[in-house]
Design a protein around this motif. Structure first.
Motif, PDB file in Angstrom:
ATOM      1  N   VAL A 147       0.835  -1.199   0.000  1.00 53.37           N
ATOM      2  CA  VAL A 147       0.000   0.000   0.000  1.00 53.37           C
ATOM      3  C   VAL A 147       0.873   1.254   0.000  1.00 53.37           C
ATOM      4  N   ALA A 148       1.967   1.229   0.767  1.00 54.09           N
ATOM      5  CA  ALA A 148       2.875   2.384   0.794  1.00 54.09           C
ATOM      6  C   ALA A 148       3.484   2.628  -0.590  1.00 54.09           C
ATOM      7  N   GLU A 149       3.813   1.539  -1.285  1.00 58.04           N
ATOM      8  CA  GLU A 149       4.353   1.684  -2.639  1.00 58.04           C
ATOM      9  C   GLU A 149       3.308   2.238  -3.594  1.00 58.04           C
ATOM     10  N   LEU A 150       2.068   1.808  -3.414  1.00 57.28           N
ATOM     11  CA  LEU A 150       0.985   2.334  -4.238  1.00 57.28           C
ATOM     12  C   LEU A 150       0.795   3.826  -3.987  1.00 57.28           C
ATOM     13  N   ILE A 151       0.866   4.237  -2.744  1.00 55.41           N
ATOM     14  CA  ILE A 151       0.730   5.655  -2.403  1.00 55.41           C
ATOM     15  C   ILE A 151       1.818   6.485  -3.079  1.00 55.41           C
ATOM     16  N   GLU A 152       3.045   5.951  -3.127  1.00 46.67           N
ATOM     17  CA  GLU A 152       4.142   6.654  -3.790  1.00 46.67           C
ATOM     18  C   GLU A 152       3.886   6.769  -5.295  1.00 46.67           C
ATOM     19  N   LEU A 153       3.312   5.734  -5.899  1.00 46.23           N
ATOM     20  CA  LEU A 153       2.987   5.806  -7.325  1.00 46.23           C
ATOM     21  C   LEU A 153       1.899   6.844  -7.599  1.00 46.23           C
ATOM     22  N   VAL A 154       0.892   6.886  -6.734  1.00 41.37           N
ATOM     23  CA  VAL A 154      -0.206   7.844  -6.915  1.00 41.37           C
ATOM     24  C   VAL A 154       0.321   9.280  -6.902  1.00 41.37           C
ATOM     25  N   ALA A 155       1.394   9.518  -6.165  1.00 38.80           N
ATOM     26  CA  ALA A 155       1.939  10.874  -6.032  1.00 38.80           C
ATOM     27  C   ALA A 155       2.561  11.399  -7.324  1.00 38.80           C
ATOM     28  N   ILE A 156       2.757  10.525  -8.320  1.00 38.23           N
ATOM     29  CA  ILE A 156       3.367  10.944  -9.582  1.00 38.23           C
ATOM     30  C   ILE A 156       2.261  11.174 -10.612  1.00 38.23           C
ATOM     31  N   PRO A 157       2.045  12.418 -11.042  1.00 43.77           N
ATOM     32  CA  PRO A 157       0.925  12.725 -11.963  1.00 43.77           C
ATOM     33  C   PRO A 157       1.277  12.433 -13.418  1.00 43.77           C
ATOM     34  N   GLY A 158       1.525  11.164 -13.722  1.00 41.25           N
ATOM     35  CA  GLY A 158       1.920  10.783 -15.074  1.00 41.25           C
ATOM     36  C   GLY A 158       0.730  10.731 -16.016  1.00 41.25           C
ATOM     37  N   ILE A 159       0.567  11.751 -16.831  1.00 43.33           N
ATOM     38  CA  ILE A 159      -0.563  11.859 -17.757  1.00 43.33           C
ATOM     39  C   ILE A 159      -0.006  11.906 -19.172  1.00 43.33           C
ATOM     40  N   ALA A 160      -0.495  11.032 -20.035  1.00 39.68           N
ATOM     41  CA  ALA A 160       0.079  10.880 -21.377  1.00 39.68           C
ATOM     42  C   ALA A 160      -0.535  11.819 -22.408  1.00 39.68           C
ATOM     43  N   TRP A 161      -1.301  12.790 -21.984  1.00 38.77           N
ATOM     44  CA  TRP A 161      -1.912  13.736 -22.914  1.00 38.77           C
ATOM     45  C   TRP A 161      -0.911  14.830 -23.256  1.00 38.77           C
ATOM     46  N   ASP A 162      -0.979  15.339 -24.478  1.00 36.65           N
ATOM     47  CA  ASP A 162      -0.009  16.326 -24.951  1.00 36.65           C
ATOM     48  C   ASP A 162      -0.020  17.600 -24.119  1.00 36.65           C
ATOM     49  N   ALA A 163      -1.130  17.914 -23.489  1.00 34.26           N
ATOM     50  CA  ALA A 163      -1.242  19.163 -22.732  1.00 34.26           C
ATOM     51  C   ALA A 163      -0.549  19.102 -21.373  1.00 34.26           C
ATOM     52  N   PHE A 164      -0.018  17.938 -20.993  1.00 38.71           N
ATOM     53  CA  PHE A 164       0.574  17.784 -19.663  1.00 38.71           C
ATOM     54  C   PHE A 164       2.077  17.531 -19.764  1.00 38.71           C
TER      55      PHE A 164
ATOM     56  N   LEU B  34       5.397  11.701 -16.610  1.00 35.39           N
ATOM     57  CA  LEU B  34       5.177  10.364 -17.166  1.00 35.39           C
ATOM     58  C   LEU B  34       6.477   9.561 -17.158  1.00 35.39           C
ATOM     59  N   GLU B  35       7.583  10.221 -17.443  1.00 36.09           N
ATOM     60  CA  GLU B  35       8.884   9.545 -17.398  1.00 36.09           C
ATOM     61  C   GLU B  35       9.219   9.118 -15.966  1.00 36.09           C
ATOM     62  N   ARG B  36       8.916   9.986 -14.997  1.00 37.05           N
ATOM     63  CA  ARG B  36       9.161   9.633 -13.591  1.00 37.05           C
ATOM     64  C   ARG B  36       8.311   8.444 -13.181  1.00 37.05           C
ATOM     65  N   SER B  37       7.088   8.408 -13.685  1.00 33.33           N
ATOM     66  CA  SER B  37       6.196   7.295 -13.371  1.00 33.33           C
ATOM     67  C   SER B  37       6.774   5.977 -13.885  1.00 33.33           C
TER      68      SER B  37
ATOM     69  N   ILE C 219      -2.324  13.084  -3.782  1.00 32.86           N
ATOM     70  CA  ILE C 219      -1.853  12.723  -2.437  1.00 32.86           C
ATOM     71  C   ILE C 219      -2.838  11.685  -1.912  1.00 32.86           C
ATOM     72  N   ALA C 220      -2.457  10.406  -2.018  1.00 33.41           N
ATOM     73  CA  ALA C 220      -3.388   9.328  -1.661  1.00 33.41           C
ATOM     74  C   ALA C 220      -3.767   9.421  -0.190  1.00 33.41           C
ATOM     75  N   GLN C 221      -5.051   9.259   0.084  1.00 39.45           N
ATOM     76  CA  GLN C 221      -5.547   9.359   1.456  1.00 39.45           C
ATOM     77  C   GLN C 221      -6.472   8.184   1.746  1.00 39.45           C
ATOM     78  N   GLU C 222      -6.247   7.532   2.877  1.00 43.39           N
ATOM     79  CA  GLU C 222      -7.094   6.406   3.272  1.00 43.39           C
ATOM     80  C   GLU C 222      -8.237   6.901   4.138  1.00 43.39           C
ATOM     81  N   ARG C 223      -9.458   6.520   3.767  1.00 50.22           N
ATOM     82  CA  ARG C 223     -10.640   6.865   4.538  1.00 50.22           C
ATOM     83  C   ARG C 223     -11.596   5.686   4.538  1.00 50.22           C
ATOM     84  N   ASN C 224     -11.917   5.182   5.711  1.00 49.33           N
ATOM     85  CA  ASN C 224     -12.905   4.109   5.869  1.00 49.33           C
ATOM     86  C   ASN C 224     -12.609   2.896   5.002  1.00 49.33           C
ATOM     87  N   GLY C 225     -11.351   2.487   4.990  1.00 44.76           N
ATOM     88  CA  GLY C 225     -10.976   1.274   4.280  1.00 44.76           C
ATOM     89  C   GLY C 225     -10.787   1.432   2.790  1.00 44.76           C
TER      90      GLY C 225
END
Length: 480
Positions: A36-53, A58-61, A130-136
């Protein structure tokens, strides 16, 4: 309550009793907080493959995913890309391999690390990246779609390697795409260039959903998808609505009247030449659908037949974008042109090319008041269906039942994953399994996307059991 009908097909014989199920479950449990901690770290990277971003994210992701896969002990890890039609580079895909022992099959584990844009941040209850856990549940963009799929692959592989060690002879190839949410524009050339690297006997696509929280599902059919842009023109230029309004209808009104012809009185798609059926056998109660979809009280559901047949076996047409002035920028003007983007989901068995032709013909034949209508063809993706009597599918259904403690459901999916048709064309002998970690409240692509952490753990356990079952010989009858 939704009534789920489990698979009635008997499992192929393979030595399930000898599998180290308890040890696999323990391994998944011991490492789950880390996962879960590793997943949270992945979520923190806003890798979007659209030309406007920013492509740097995406490379960091991709680099982060490659690092995670290397942490399992694999050394053969590459970040690969192929050129787009316009000469630019496609999204970075991570490919890693554990070579199969002699006579053993290879399993390809697919997911994607790119995500949808966050959209209007005001609609989120917490920061999207910023991944946040709420109610499971874990909230964040990509927490479910599809970084949880990546972590299910990595964590299940880790559990099997830890439990079986050198006795695990199955080959495993990680294929983590980097442009799925942008329509996989270089998917076909990527498969062509790296066909030998990506070949496998079983391909597990972790990009779908379970039936509901607590009930797993194997997705056995997907609707196809075509889209296009409809444009109407009524005049050479804009004019004052008071001076010319009345005899001349503005383009947005004409467009609205054209859009209204896409459905009949009960809300069924009214375009000639589209296939539909009532073959779905799983029951989805209307009150459950309304709750899952967030339908307002008093809104009548569209179409005929069972809810599942309308979702899985019939076409669905949506207007997903319109070019007209905003209310804030509106003026008393008759607009000469207006356009909309149309998304059409196709029933399994429908040819996308014929569907596009039917949609275009409908637009051109139904332009109101003699307006000039144009249809610009967009994407086209094939529907998908799988044979659940195949050994890999039976092993997957068994593994899901073991991990969740309830029978798995064989479901269709209203959504589309067009690249699966490319996989099937490139590897026609491979068994393709469409699995996932989402549920009806995951809200993929929307604000407050989330993942049920209990089902996430079960998905990891299930896939570890599947890999162990394949290792124990569940595909033997298919290997020469």
């Amino acid at each position: 309550m939704t009534t789920a009908q489990p698979s009635a097909t008997p499992l192929n014989d393979f030595p399930t009793a000898s599998l180290p199920a308890a040890a696999l479950r323990e391994s998944v449990t011991v490492h789950f907080s880390e996962t879960v901690a590793e997943l949270i770290e992945l979520v923190a990277i806003p890798g979007i493959a659209w030309d406007a971003f920013d492509p740097a994210a995406l490379e960091r992701s991709a680099e982060a995913v490659a690092t995670l896969i290397r942490s399992t002990g694999l050394d053969d890890v590459q970040i690969l890309r192929v050129p787009k039609d316009d000469g630019g580079q496609g999204g970075p895909a991570v490919v890693a391999r554990k070579v199969a022992a002699p006579g053993m099959p290879t399993v390809v584990l697919y997911a994607h690390h790119d995500v949808q844009p966050p959209g209007d941040k005001a609609l989120w209850d917490s920061e999207p990246f910023i991944a946040q856990e709420r109610n499971g549940r874990l909230y964040g963009r990509g927490a479910a779609d599809d970084k949880a799929g990546i972590m299910a692959h990595i964590a299940s592989f880790r559990a099997v390697m830890e439990t079986l060690g050198n006795d695990f002879g199955v080959g495993v190839t990680f294929f983590i795409e980097g442009e799925e949410e942008a329509g996989s524009p270089t998917f076909a050339p990527f498969l062509k260039e790296h066909r030998e690297l990506l070949a496998g006997d079983v391909i597990v696509v972790a990009d779908s959903a379970n039936w509901k929280v607590g009930i797993p599902a194997l997705t056995t059919s997907l609707r196809g998808l075509v889209d296009g842009i409809v444009e109407v023109r009524v005049a050479h230029h804009a004019v004052h609505s008071g001076m010319f309004g009345g005899p001349l209808l503005d383009a947005p009104t004409i467009l609205a009247r054209l859009i209204a012809t896409f459905h009949d009185e009960d809300g069924s798609v009214a375009i000639n030449g589209l296939q539909a059926s009532d073959e779905a056998t799983v029951d989805y109660a209307e009150d459950a659908f309304r709750a899952d979809a967030g339908v307002l009280d008093g809104v009548r559901l569209a179409g005929t037949g069972s809810i599942t047949s309308r979702l899985w076996c019939k076409p669905a047409l949506s207007v997903i974008g319109m070019d007209v002035p905003t209310v804030e920028l509106s003026s008393n003007t008759l607009l000469p042109t207006a356009r909309a983007k149309i998304s059409l989901r196709l029933a399994p068995g429908q040819d996308p090319a014929s569907a596009l032709a039917a949609l275009e013909a409908h637009v051109l034949d139904n332009a109101p008041f003699g307006a000039e209508a144009t249809f610009i063809r967009g994407e086209a993706g094939q529907p998908f269906s799988t044979e659940t009597a195949a050994p890999a599918a039976q092993a997957a259904l068994w593994a899901m039942g073991q991990a969740w403690g309830v029978p798995a459901v064989e479901t269709g999916m209203g959504g589309s994953i067009p690249f699966i048709a490319e996989l099937k064309a490139s590897f026609p002998d491979a068994q393709i399994l469409v699995t996932g970690v989402e549920d009806p409240d995951s809200r993929a692509h929307s604000a407050n996307e989330s993942l049920d952490l209990g089902d996430f753990a079960k998905a990891i356990e299930s896939q570890s059991l599947l890999l162990a079952a394949i290792n124990a010989g569940s595909l033997k009858e298919q290997k020469v």
